[in-house]
Structures are given as C-alpha cells and as structure tokens.
Write a protein that holds these residues in place. Structure first.
Motif, PDB file in Angstrom:
ATOM      1  N   ASP A  82       0.849  -1.196   0.000  1.00  0.00           N
ATOM      2  CA  ASP A  82       0.000   0.000   0.000  1.00  0.00           C
ATOM      3  C   ASP A  82       0.884   1.245   0.000  1.00  0.00           C
ATOM      4  O   ASP A  82       1.947   1.262   0.630  1.00  0.00           O
ATOM      5  CB  ASP A  82      -0.911   0.014   1.224  1.00  0.00           C
ATOM      6  CG  ASP A  82      -1.970  -1.071   1.170  1.00  0.00           C
ATOM      7  OD1 ASP A  82      -2.239  -1.570   0.055  1.00  0.00           O
ATOM      8  OD2 ASP A  82      -2.506  -1.428   2.240  1.00  0.00           O
ATOM      9  N   GLU A  83       0.423   2.295  -0.658  1.00  0.00           N
ATOM     10  CA  GLU A  83       1.237   3.501  -0.808  1.00  0.00           C
ATOM     11  C   GLU A  83       1.554   4.183   0.514  1.00  0.00           C
ATOM     12  O   GLU A  83       2.568   4.869   0.633  1.00  0.00           O
ATOM     13  CB  GLU A  83       0.532   4.485  -1.748  1.00  0.00           C
ATOM     14  CG  GLU A  83       0.466   3.995  -3.188  1.00  0.00           C
ATOM     15  CD  GLU A  83      -0.211   4.998  -4.110  1.00  0.00           C
ATOM     16  OE1 GLU A  83      -0.490   6.128  -3.642  1.00  0.00           O
ATOM     17  OE2 GLU A  83      -0.453   4.650  -5.280  1.00  0.00           O
ATOM     18  N   ASP A  84       0.690   4.016   1.525  1.00  0.00           N
ATOM     19  CA  ASP A  84       0.938   4.667   2.812  1.00  0.00           C
ATOM     20  C   ASP A  84       1.715   3.785   3.784  1.00  0.00           C
ATOM     21  O   ASP A  84       1.968   4.171   4.926  1.00  0.00           O
ATOM     22  CB  ASP A  84      -0.383   5.101   3.457  1.00  0.00           C
ATOM     23  CG  ASP A  84      -1.324   3.922   3.702  1.00  0.00           C
ATOM     24  OD1 ASP A  84      -1.035   2.817   3.206  1.00  0.00           O
ATOM     25  OD2 ASP A  84      -2.341   4.114   4.387  1.00  0.00           O
ATOM     26  N   GLN A  85       2.117   2.610   3.333  1.00  0.00           N
ATOM     27  CA  GLN A  85       2.868   1.694   4.187  1.00  0.00           C
ATOM     28  C   GLN A  85       4.358   1.983   4.048  1.00  0.00           C
ATOM     29  O   GLN A  85       4.872   2.151   2.937  1.00  0.00           O
ATOM     30  CB  GLN A  85       2.582   0.241   3.790  1.00  0.00           C
ATOM     31  CG  GLN A  85       3.099  -0.788   4.787  1.00  0.00           C
ATOM     32  CD  GLN A  85       2.603  -2.200   4.464  1.00  0.00           C
ATOM     33  OE1 GLN A  85       1.698  -2.376   3.638  1.00  0.00           O
ATOM     34  NE2 GLN A  85       3.180  -3.203   5.111  1.00  0.00           N
TER      35      GLN A  85
END
Length: 301
Positions: free
Chosen positions: A181-184
């Motif tokens: 995920d991009e926010d991980q």
C-alpha cells in the motif's frame, strides 16, 4: 509530475557493519525507520523499508552487516540473514566506505557477486575525503576484482547525492504495480520499532561497556485514552551487565527510559508511558531457541 509507466521492485543494501546502510535508507525515506549507532552490528533484523512516489515504489531490504566474527548462533544468524537478501531482488547496492577496505568488505563483495540482480557500487562518506582524486585508484581496485552495473558516490549522513541514486535505481526497475500500500513504510509492526528504539538508546549509552549480548522485548503495549502504556524487558547474558544498565541508584536505566520515550513519542506521534526492566538469560546469543524466542527469525514482525 508522473513520468512514464509505474515501476516497482526490491533493493538489497549489502555491506560490512557500520558502513552506513541504515542511514542511507533513512535518508531515502526521509524518516527514521532503521536505528543507527556508532557500534557495528546495530542492525540485527532484516527490515523492509518502503519508498513510494507517484512514479513507482522502491522496497529496500536493510540487512545486518556481513562480518567475520564467529562463534555464536546470533552471529551466524546475522550473516545468513544478510546473505539471503541478495536473491530475488531487482537491484543490489554494495555500500563501501570511501578509502577503507577490509576483509569484511571483501566477504560482502563476494556475496553481492553471487546475485543475478543489477549491482551498483555505492561509495559512502565521500564528504570526509578532501582530495576526491584519491577515490579513483580506490574504486579502480574494487572494479578490477568485481563487476558492477554502475557506481555512485554519496554522503548518507549529510544527505548528499541520495536523490540521483534513487533515480538510478528506478531506471533498473521493470514496469509493475505497487508491491505494498502507498501509505505503508515497512513490513514491520509498531511494536517491533519500539523495541528497536529502546535498543538504540542502549547501544548509544553503553557502546563501550556492553558487547552485543543485549536485546529488548515488549511485555505489554496498551493504549488507554491518549496515552500508550509500554512495558519492555531488556535481556542481557550476565548479572554484571544488568548492573551496568541499571546504574548507580537506577540513574542509568532512568535516563535510557527518558531518551527512549522521547524517540518513541516522535515515532508514534502520541504520549507514552514507558517502563523498563532488566533480566538475565544466560548465553542467549548462543542458544538457537532463545534467539528465536527473542524475535530473531524471518517471520518475526
């Protein structure tokens, strides 16, 4: 601005202990993810550090330094962890310190050469070299013995030439969807990073007094209202090590707790109540079962 197809891939960062691998990755992420200290073998776990942009996703594998120290099961585990990271990746960064080459660098270079990935020689700490022409014969000697697909010069500590290195890595990546995920930012849990931040303070304060036989485990982690209550155990191998960490009238462990709490609060962006205990587990660094129980295995999160 988005340029071209989205790219993604894995990057393994390999080198001897204390050469700047974790500092480099922290600079790329613009966030402190891996702990750092002046003590070799600070990094003990393989950590995935995820750098996402609108053009691609780069997953760094921060590994323990490859070293020649033998004897304990922990040392063997650290070397095996580092060596395994060179497989199944798109790019391997071989990090060396400018004008310094040791037997451990040689051992790490041989591990890098076994990888089928693109290999980039990254010369770190070039800011310390006044006469940059000295770097030419230093690098030529490495290139006479080993093959690389590129060379890059950086100062990880001073954040010099990091962005150009990121661009070079992306150029070697295939087009592909995001892996995470991009926010991980990592595959590790908050609990893991809390133990690492506590251990970092121990390494900083006791880098002369204590060997590598200290580790940290969380006994409990609860959120009550706006406060995160954390109870952690510092494990050592001998009673005298316990005494060193506690200090006279408990002053040493009190200061460790204060410093660690401040770092943890920065990381989780919340108020923290931290309590620390010191316990002895004899010869845990040479006990495979103890090593696994204390979190040193590939599945530990």
């Amino acid at each position: 601005m988005k340029l071209g197809p989205f790219k993604s891939g894995y990057v393994s960062v390999i080198g001897r202990p204390n050469v700047g691998k974790s500092t480099l990755i922290n600079q790329v992420l613009k966030q402190k993810l891996s702990i750092v200290s002046h003590k070799p073998q600070t990094t003990r776990h393989q950590i995935l550090a995820i750098h996402s942009t609108e053009n691609g996703q780069m997953v760094f594998i921060d590994t323990p330094g490859i070293h020649n120290q033998k004897g304990t099961a922990l040392n063997k585990h650290l070397n095996q962890t580092a060596q395994s990271s060179s497989h199944g990746v798109e790019v391997v960064l071989f990090l060396v310190e400018a004008m310094k080459w040791t037997d451990e660098d040689l051992r790490a270079a041989k591990v890098v050469q076994q990888s089928t990935a693109k290999k980039i020689l990254v010369v770190n700490k070039v800011d310390k070299i006044k006469n940059k022409e000295q770097l030419i014969p230093f690098v030529e000697k490495i290139l006479n013995d080993f093959e690389f697909d590129g060379i890059h010069y950086v100062s990880a500590l001073k954040n010099k030439q990091i962005e150009p290195l990121v661009d070079v890595i992306f150029n070697h990546f295939p087009a592909g969807e995001p892996i995470f995920d991009e926010d991980q930012i990592s595959d590790r849990s908050t609990r893991f990073f809390i133990t690492e931040l506590i251990r970092e303070q121990l390494m900083e304060r006791f880098h002369q007094e204590l060997p590598y036989s200290v580790t940290v485990n969380l006994e409990s982690y609860e959120v009550k209202g706006l406060i995160h209550h954390i109870h952690a155990v510092i494990w050592v191998e001998r009673k005298n090590q316990k005494g060193i960490i506690i200090g006279k009238q408990g002053e040493a462990i009190k200061q460790i707790g204060v410093n660690a709490r401040q770092e943890i609060q920065k990381f989780i962006e919340a108020k923290v109540n931290l309590k620390l205990w010191v316990k002895v587990q004899s010869s845990w660094t040479d006990d495979i079962k103890a090593i696994e129980a204390l979190g040193y295995n590939d599945e530990y999160k």
